[in-house]
Design an enzyme around this catalytic site. Structure first.
Site, PDB file in Angstrom:
ATOM      1  N   HIS A  90       0.860  -1.188   0.000  1.00 32.02           N
ATOM      2  CA  HIS A  90       0.000   0.000   0.000  1.00 32.02           C
ATOM      3  C   HIS A  90       0.898   1.240   0.000  1.00 32.02           C
ATOM      4  O   HIS A  90       1.868   1.315   0.767  1.00 32.02           O
ATOM      5  CB  HIS A  90      -0.893   0.005   1.244  1.00 32.02           C
ATOM      6  CG  HIS A  90      -1.663   1.280   1.443  1.00 32.02           C
ATOM      7  ND1 HIS A  90      -1.303   2.236   2.367  1.00 32.02           N
ATOM      8  CD2 HIS A  90      -2.777   1.758   0.819  1.00 32.02           C
ATOM      9  CE1 HIS A  90      -2.168   3.240   2.321  1.00 32.02           C
ATOM     10  NE2 HIS A  90      -3.070   2.978   1.393  1.00 32.02           N
TER      11      HIS A  90
ATOM     12  N   HIS B 204       1.744  11.126  -2.226  1.00 30.42           N
ATOM     13  CA  HIS B 204       0.500  10.950  -1.486  1.00 30.42           C
ATOM     14  C   HIS B 204      -0.212  12.301  -1.477  1.00 30.42           C
ATOM     15  O   HIS B 204       0.181  13.211  -0.761  1.00 30.42           O
ATOM     16  CB  HIS B 204       0.802  10.468  -0.067  1.00 30.42           C
ATOM     17  CG  HIS B 204      -0.392   9.908   0.630  1.00 30.42           C
ATOM     18  ND1 HIS B 204      -0.441   9.712   1.983  1.00 30.42           N
ATOM     19  CD2 HIS B 204      -1.588   9.471   0.148  1.00 30.42           C
ATOM     20  CE1 HIS B 204      -1.611   9.197   2.319  1.00 30.42           C
ATOM     21  NE2 HIS B 204      -2.315   9.043   1.214  1.00 30.42           N
TER      22      HIS B 204
END
Length: 575
Positions: A119, A165
């Site tokens: 992830h 991110h």
């Protein structure tokens, strides 16, 4: 026998005898049963392998080869007690055979396998402010991870693509650099396919640029389907050394809600409340209060006539929830397969009411589970919740550590560490759909004996555990599995001893041994502070070797210690 001295104050010292490693009484008794006049010859050793180690197929030649492979401790006439004991603690006698190659059937569809999944694979640390880099991607691939996630965004001038991110302070890395590193390192640890999941936040022109970038980088390594959607997933065997792209069908560019703050008044659950990681949360005891997770969302599938066709043609595994609610998300289409993503909270909520439907969905389709958005510290969750519902891609933050990650690493030690583990038949059988919330009859009894441990004296400083005395070690041993099988037990603490001998027996009754992992942890008891971490191991029950075995221990990140190990005995019987 030497002595060890600890300074308590300027004028006072404590002195302790430092014992040598010695075979525990049960091992001495077994040696006496399989030797004559203090010598275990090849015939004796072969009988020991068959009867105690349960290696029924071992031949006399195999026994001879094992003895010769430990030539530095091999006596011409055979093993004496000391050399036999050293063999038991040696690498060739490990509880888990690290030399075992791929042995599962690799010709079934991808949906029939658990897949080692990362992830936010590009993050070096926490989810809010750490650097983005190709280094953690390379590290993950070298550990056998087969699914790499990349969040792709326009750069500041909107003429190139970065990986970062979104909505955080993480520093970006160029997409092309990540792709080149994936190509170079994809098949270092395993020949089986690597899936790149893309979280796409791009304009149409940048999607076209990504398509060219992917094609130019991977060339013939890239798997692209002949049809727009797959009627069934190919097998890992047919996809050896291939790269697959999985993402949503492209949409027009928009900064999604993921730019917003993800805290939303929530506070992070403290699963790492101890230095060595908190206990794995139990599925049956979690309230699983659901909050919308803004971090990732497959979204509804929209046909975009103006989207980049070259980008759309990249997609081998289509992602998307479709319109409507959970019942629609879990609909099984007989003509095409797809990937569905759920947050850990969404899965736990869905499992309460739709457990068998999730299992049925995962028999043909792929389910990806990802951490909830408030795990800013890159912690993880209980992977068994996903696995026991058939979820193939249980996505983990590989840069962290803790008990959940140890279980993940343990699961993918199986099948030669290739990153693909065949799901048990109970999750594939479409005639009788498995219900994870229904307790099944016991199928196996696992008996475990913890004899002793050694190696801390060499791998740690002599005041690491206690400044004034040798350590007081105890062992925790238990099962990670379905709720009915999950349990932890512990030995007594052995005071002031670098080579503790516990000689304690434990028994575990298992309802679904196919999904069970043996968890082992050693800690040092501290009366005034938190107990210190002394090592851990997590092994799939399906590949556990019976008999007296050495169990090498690992640190919090999963790296094996040079010397620390336990000597244990395993025996299991099917009911």
């Amino acid at each position: 026998m030497s002595k060890q001295t600890y300074r308590v104050c300027f004028c006072f010292r404590r002195r302790f005898r430092l014992a040598a490693t010695e075979a525990p009484p049960p091992v001495k008794a077994i040696f006496n049963n399989y030797s004559d006049n203090g010598v275990m010859n090849v015939d004796h050793f072969h009988r020991f392998l068959v009867e105690v180690q349960k290696q029924e197929k071992a031949s006399l030649e195999d026994a001879q080869a094992i003895m010769h492979s430990t030539a530095h401790i091999f006596y011409r006439r055979g093993f004496n007690l000391e050399t036999f004991f050293k063999y038991l603690l040696g690498e060739s006698n490990s509880a888990f055979d690290t030399n075992r190659s791929v042995h599962h059937d690799m010709n079934a569809p991808l949906s029939h396998y658990f897949i080692f999944t990362g992830h936010n694979s590009y993050l070096t640390g926490n989810q809010l402010s750490s650097d983005c880099s190709d280094v953690p991607i390379i590290q993950a691939l070298h550990k056998g991870v087969r699914v790499i996630e990349l969040d792709i965004w326009p750069n500041s001038t909107r003429d190139d693509v970065h990986v970062l991110h979104g909505g955080t302070l993480t520093t970006p890395v160029e997409l092309l650099k990540c792709l080149k590193s994936i190509k170079q390192h994809a098949f270092t640890a395993s020949e089986y396919p690597v899936v790149i999941t893309l979280e796409d936040h791009l304009t149409t022109d940048l999607q076209a640029k990504v398509a060219k970038m992917v094609h130019d980088t991977f060339g013939d390594m890239l798997f692209t389907p002949d049809t727009e959607v797959l009627p069934e997933f190919p097998s890992p065997e047919t996809l050896k050394r291939r790269i697959m792209i999985s993402t949503k069908p492209p949409k027009e560019y928009e900064y999604l809600k993921s730019q917003e703050t993800k805290a939303s008044g929530n506070t992070s659950q403290k699963e790492n409340d101890e230095a060595w990681g908190g206990e794995i949360p139990s599925f049956k005891s979690r309230s699983a209060e659901f909050k919308d997770d803004l971090e990732e969302d497959d979204g509804e599938e929209d046909d975009q006539a103006d989207s980049a066709p070259a980008y759309k043609n990249l997609i081998a595994i289509h992602a998307g929830k479709g319109k409507g609610g959970l019942d629609n998300w879990l609909t099984v289409d007989p003509d095409k397969v797809r990937r569905l993503s759920l947050s850990e909270q969404e899965l736990e909520k869905a499992a309460k009411t739709h457990g068998p439907q999730i299992v049925r969905f995962t028999q043909r389709n792929i389910l990806r589970v990802y951490p909830k958005g408030i795990r800013f510290d890159s912690s993880n969750y209980n992977p068994l919740v996903g696995w026991m519902h058939g979820a193939q891609m249980v996505a983990f933050n590989m840069q962290g550590y803790g008990r959940s990650l140890w279980v993940m690493q343990g699961m993918f030690k199986a099948n030669g560490g290739c990153g693909y583990v065949k799901k048990p038949d109970i999750l594939i059988n479409n005639e009788s759909i498995f219900d994870p919330r229904v307790q099944l009859p016991y199928k196996m009894v696992l008996k475990v004996t913890v004899y002793m441990g050694e190696g801390w004296y060499y791998d740690f400083s002599h005041t690491h555990f206690d400044a004034y005395s040798p350590p007081d070690f105890y062992t925790r041993v238990g099962i990670a599995g379905v709720p009915a099988d999950t349990i932890m037990k512990r030995t007594k603490a052995i005071e002031d001893n670098w080579i503790p001998a516990w000689n304690e027996d434990f028994e575990f009754q298992l309802t679904v041994p196919e999904l069970a992992l043996l968890r082992i942890e050693v800690h040092e008891y501290d009366m005034s502070e938190k107990d210190d971490f002394g090592g851990q191991a997590c092994l799939p029950i399906s590949e556990l070797r019976q008999g007296i075995r050495a169990v090498p221990l690992h640190n919090q990140k999963g790296d094996k210690y040079k010397s620390v190990k336990l000597l244990m005995h395993f025996d299991f019987n099917f009911v």
